[in-house]
Scaffold this active site. Sequence first.
Site, PDB file in Angstrom:
ATOM      1  N   ARG A  26     122.493 -53.749  28.588  1.00  0.00           N
ATOM      2  CA  ARG A  26     123.652 -54.552  28.853  1.00  0.00           C
ATOM      3  C   ARG A  26     123.479 -55.745  29.899  1.00  0.00           C
ATOM      4  NH1 ARG A  26     128.277 -54.636  26.398  1.00  0.00           N
ATOM      5  NH2 ARG A  26     127.726 -52.483  25.757  1.00  0.00           N
ATOM      6  N   HIS A  60     121.735 -58.332  27.782  1.00  0.00           N
ATOM      7  CA  HIS A  60     122.765 -59.013  26.805  1.00  0.00           C
ATOM      8  C   HIS A  60     123.591 -59.980  27.544  1.00  0.00           C
ATOM      9  CE1 HIS A  60     127.025 -58.579  25.031  1.00  0.00           C
ATOM     10  NE2 HIS A  60     126.270 -58.968  24.002  1.00  0.00           N
TER      11      HIS A  60
END
Length: 195
Positions: free
Chosen positions: A35, A38
């Site tokens: 995450r 990302h």
Amino acid sequence: MNRVVHPIEQESFRRLRARLDTSRFPALTRAVVERVIHSAADLDYASDLVLREQDLEPAHRALHSGTPVVVDVEMVAAGITRRDTVCRLRDARPGPGLTRSAHAVRLAYEDVGPGAIWVIGCAPTALEELLTLDADPALVIGLPVGFVGAAESKAALRESGLPAVSNVSEKGGSAVAAAALNALLYHPTSYEENP
């Protein structure tokens, strides 16, 4: 309520995993690493982040049990989805030897007391102030950004022995810090694979 993952996000994670094998990481560590990468489109976070599964597991349970989440700035709060946060920056005032961000941490601690999850993505002085308090945090996501004090404050966090997510370099920021918390929010409580 299940989170609906947009096809663009699904494709983004597919491409991330095609470029970087994250399967070696334990479940929650993998969720946070992916995450964060990302959020910044920066694969270097895979080796820059410092985190331990044994810190993430109790923090994940605490988060899903309603433990308060404190943030250093509204930008971090804006990036955290599906959860209310405490941010006292608007009420804080700088003083001699005390930045506004550090004062905000003191005010927030007065509100939540020990045991909260702290997410610091902007101000190294906020992280430094937190380390002076008897906050007994469930987790500190300490990812402030900058050329002055950021790397040093994160090193101090790691040296403190507190349960933490940090990184070695000067990079970080609000989006990255919020992403680390969102990874724990989005991850199922059954510790199944993340999307």
